[in-house]
Design a protein around this motif. Structure first.
Motif, PDB file in Angstrom:
ATOM      1  N   ALA A 114       0.725  -1.106  -0.217  1.00 30.49           N
ATOM      2  CA  ALA A 114      -0.041  -0.102  -0.036  1.00 30.49           C
ATOM      3  C   ALA A 114       0.833   1.302  -0.124  1.00 30.49           C
ATOM      4  O   ALA A 114       0.643   2.443  -0.753  1.00 30.49           O
ATOM      5  N   ALA A 115       1.898   1.079   0.873  1.00 26.57           N
ATOM      6  CA  ALA A 115       2.880   2.411   0.850  1.00 26.57           C
ATOM      7  C   ALA A 115       3.371   2.534  -0.502  1.00 26.57           C
ATOM      8  O   ALA A 115       3.647   3.499  -1.165  1.00 26.57           O
ATOM      9  N   GLY A 116       4.014   1.513  -1.256  1.00 23.41           N
ATOM     10  CA  GLY A 116       4.460   1.627  -2.544  1.00 23.41           C
ATOM     11  C   GLY A 116       3.635   2.173  -3.574  1.00 23.41           C
ATOM     12  O   GLY A 116       3.947   3.108  -4.341  1.00 23.41           O
ATOM     13  N   SER A 117       2.295   1.815  -3.347  1.00 29.19           N
ATOM     14  CA  SER A 117       1.137   2.342  -4.206  1.00 29.19           C
ATOM     15  C   SER A 117       0.937   3.994  -4.002  1.00 29.19           C
ATOM     16  O   SER A 117       0.921   4.595  -4.843  1.00 29.19           O
ATOM     17  N   CYS A 118       0.877   4.203  -2.658  1.00 24.30           N
ATOM     18  CA  CYS A 118       0.756   5.644  -2.192  1.00 24.30           C
ATOM     19  C   CYS A 118       1.839   6.532  -2.896  1.00 24.30           C
ATOM     20  O   CYS A 118       1.568   7.443  -3.338  1.00 24.30           O
ATOM     21  N   TYR A 119       3.237   5.925  -2.670  1.00 19.74           N
ATOM     22  CA  TYR A 119       4.157   6.649  -2.943  1.00 19.74           C
ATOM     23  C   TYR A 119       4.293   6.852  -4.539  1.00 19.74           C
ATOM     24  O   TYR A 119       4.422   8.073  -5.174  1.00 19.74           O
ATOM     25  N   GLN A 120       3.876   5.982  -5.394  1.00 24.05           N
ATOM     26  CA  GLN A 120       3.625   5.952  -6.839  1.00 24.05           C
ATOM     27  C   GLN A 120       2.616   6.988  -7.185  1.00 24.05           C
ATOM     28  O   GLN A 120       2.973   7.808  -8.089  1.00 24.05           O
TER      29      GLN A 120
END
Length: 187
Positions: A12-18
């Protein structure tokens, strides 16, 4: 289900950072994207710095694997290092799973993240040691593989901070390699 929660948080964090960029994504955004409460999020990770460190580690590992695979046919370490720089500068920002590592919005904190992440330092150093050994006589003495790794990271960060056509010139990168990395390989 609870055992997969940390990975869900990291995904989820990776998705948010993207989507939002590292500096704009909040703990609330990450919790919402993971489908959990903030309380659950904080049970697994103390703060966003900790999450970011894990996400960067995963993304950097995937990026380095792709880089190594793409350049596996290059026999000389000198050529590999220069081609790895070109690959990172040209392809890094375009790979969706870890393009946030190459975003300009992260520049103010990226150097601190690299320097503060022992896991990233170990990963990067291990990567360069393996690539050097694949391409050079195993008897060759090399002074400091950590410096080679550090030079690579700093050259890429320098390009991100100040994009210049010099960084996309193979000849210029070969000159840079000759005066920075090459001496460490031959001492």
């Amino acid at each position: 289900m609870a055992s997969n929660t940390p990975q869900r948080i990291l995904n989820a964090a990776g998705s948010c950072y993207q989507k939002m960029g590292i500096l704009k994504a909040s703990m609330e955004d990450i919790a919402t994207e993971a489908g959990i409460s903030r309380r659950t999020l904080y049970r697994h990770f103390a703060n966003q710095q900790e999450i970011l460190s894990f996400v960067i580690q995963e993304a950097a590992s995937a990026f380095l694997e792709g880089l190594s695979e793409s350049l596996k046919n290059i026999q000389q370490f000198d050529d590999f290092f220069v081609e790895a720089l070109l690959y990172s500068i040209e392809k890094g920002p375009a790979v969706s799973s870890h393009s946030f590592l190459f975003g300009r919005d992260i520049l103010p904190i990226m150097n601190d993240l690299y320097l503060s992440s022992e896991d990233f330092r170990v990963l990067s150093t291990s990567f360069w040691r393996e690539e050097l050994l694949k391409r050079n006589d195993k008897k060759q003495v090399y002074l400091d593989i950590e410096m080679i790794s550090e030079w690579f990271n700093r050259i890429v960060l320098s390009y991100l901070a100040t994009p210049s056509p010099l960084y996309k010139s193979k000849a210029e990168l070969q000159k840079l390699f000759s005066v920075t990395v090459k001496p460490a390989l031959t001492q």
